[in-house]
Design a protein around this motif. Structure first.
Motif, PDB file in Angstrom:
ATOM      1  N   TRP A  43       1.098  -0.959  -0.110  1.00 41.53           N
ATOM      2  CA  TRP A  43       0.018   0.084   0.125  1.00 41.53           C
ATOM      3  C   TRP A  43       1.094   1.323  -0.017  1.00 41.53           C
ATOM      4  CZ3 TRP A  43      -4.207   1.660  -0.978  1.00 41.53           C
ATOM      5  CH2 TRP A  43      -4.936   2.980  -0.739  1.00 41.53           C
ATOM      6  N   PRO A  44       1.320   2.141  -0.278  1.00 39.27           N
ATOM      7  CA  PRO A  44       1.939   3.059  -1.286  1.00 39.27           C
ATOM      8  C   PRO A  44       1.444   4.583  -0.208  1.00 39.27           C
ATOM      9  CG  PRO A  44      -0.009   3.043  -2.879  1.00 39.27           C
ATOM     10  CD  PRO A  44      -0.317   2.091  -2.043  1.00 39.27           C
ATOM     11  N   TYR A  45       0.321   4.233   0.339  1.00 43.15           N
ATOM     12  CA  TYR A  45       0.219   5.983   1.550  1.00 43.15           C
ATOM     13  C   TYR A  45       0.299   5.079   2.359  1.00 43.15           C
ATOM     14  CZ  TYR A  45      -1.867   6.581  -2.947  1.00 43.15           C
ATOM     15  OH  TYR A  45      -2.267   6.848  -4.681  1.00 43.15           O
ATOM     16  N   PRO A  46       0.271   6.600   3.001  1.00 47.69           N
ATOM     17  CA  PRO A  46       0.561   5.739   4.816  1.00 47.69           C
ATOM     18  C   PRO A  46      -0.412   4.918   5.527  1.00 47.69           C
ATOM     19  CG  PRO A  46       0.284   8.687   4.876  1.00 47.69           C
ATOM     20  CD  PRO A  46       0.414   8.136   3.439  1.00 47.69           C
ATOM     21  N   VAL A  47      -0.036   4.641   6.615  1.00 47.76           N
ATOM     22  CA  VAL A  47      -1.155   3.851   6.932  1.00 47.76           C
ATOM     23  C   VAL A  47      -2.401   4.626   7.345  1.00 47.76           C
ATOM     24  CG1 VAL A  47      -1.219   1.994   9.478  1.00 47.76           C
ATOM     25  CG2 VAL A  47       1.249   2.121   7.945  1.00 47.76           C
ATOM     26  N   GLY A  48      -2.205   5.339   8.255  1.00 48.28           N
ATOM     27  CA  GLY A  48      -3.481   5.807   8.738  1.00 48.28           C
ATOM     28  C   GLY A  48      -4.507   6.159   7.131  1.00 48.28           C
TER      29      GLY A  48
END
Length: 290
Positions: A43-48
């Protein structure tokens, strides 16, 4: 070497991973083992930040990449059984998770001098319990496996793999012992560096004794034992210039931390022009595995 149930390869549709897949498929064919192709999507985005629809699309892309890898494996080695594993997260962690029971792990590599410190090709050999083969773009050049000998348990494991690979592929072995490294010498060997003739005599005996059991187990393999009065790194760099494969232990007799690669192994992974295999001594790891 402890024998496993499959050959494991990481694939992400890059040229580097395609080379690794080709090596791994041939390895599986020669060993009569299944080939397990693993792709790790991230997943290329921040965990949040969670977008489930977008995440599903990223996962589907990973599935398509894995499909491509399986199709390529079938083209390369149609008689080899293939297994597919799609996982999420960093590639080295995914391969570690799938490594239990593997004969060896195969990954691709960037070109020389372009290997980032945090790359899978460096992180995995430092952590894995199984031999790791880091495939370089050079094709077969001389039919030679170079193996580093240093008197360590990991060095003996490297000899086992080198002779096994040579027998499988019809190659020859060159066992190289770079004996001039006072900074990493055993305490009982330090005095030898005041007498080069005695140093060579002792190290030649050590080299011949290390190679002899593997000559006996693989009598059809042509083998040379080369003592070089240079540091191991320089001796192996020179030998690697015309080799198809260099095999080394993950660390020598210097007593490094359990998860660290030795300086020579790291330098070889970063700079030699051919494929490199890093092998661990039997029983070296007792606790850690993802």
């Amino acid at each position: 070497m402890t024998h496993g149930s499959h050959v494991l390869v990481g694939y992400d549709a890059t040229q580097e991973s395609e080379r690794a897949l080709r090596w791994a498929a041939e390895e599986a064919r020669l060993r009569g083992l299944p080939l397990r192709v693993c792709h790790a999507w991230r997943w290329p985005y921040p965990v949040g930040y969670i977008d489930y629809e977008c995440m599903a699309k990223v996962q589907r892309i990973g599935e398509h990449i894995l499909d491509r890898g399986i199709a390529l494996a079938h083209d390369i080695a149609p008689t080899v059984e293939t297994q597919r594993h799609l996982m999420d997260g960093p590639a080295d962690a995914a391969l570690m998770h799938q490594a239990h029971g593997a004969e060896l792990i195969v990954v691709g590599s960037h070109d020389l001098d372009e290997l980032p410190v945090g790359s899978t090709a460096l992180r995995l050999p430092a952590r894995a319990r199984r031999p790791v083969v880091v495939v370089r773009p050079t094709g077969t050049r001389s039919g030679e496996v170079v193996v580093g000998v240093d008197g360590s348990a990991a060095g003996d494991a490297a000899l086992a793999m080198a002779f096994e690979e040579a027998e499988l592929r019809g190659w020859r072995v060159r066992a190289v012992y770079g004996c001039w490294e006072p900074s990493a010498a055993r305490d009982e060997d330090l005095g030898l560096f005041n007498d080069q003739e005695k140093l060579c005599r002792v190290c030649r005996d050590r080299l011949d004794r290390a190679v002899a059991p593997w000559r006996a187990r693989h009598p059809l393999v042509e083998a040379e034992a080369a003592l070089v009065v240079e540091p191991p790194r320089q001796a192996l760099f020179a030998a690697a210039e015309t080799a198809d494969l260099v095999v080394v232990g993950n660390r020598g007799v210097g007593g490094l931390e359990p998860l660290a690669l030795g300086a020579t192994s790291t330098a070889l992974l970063q700079h030699v022009p051919c494929t490199v295999a890093v092998v661990q001594a039997a029983g070296q790891f007792t606790v850690l595995e993802d």
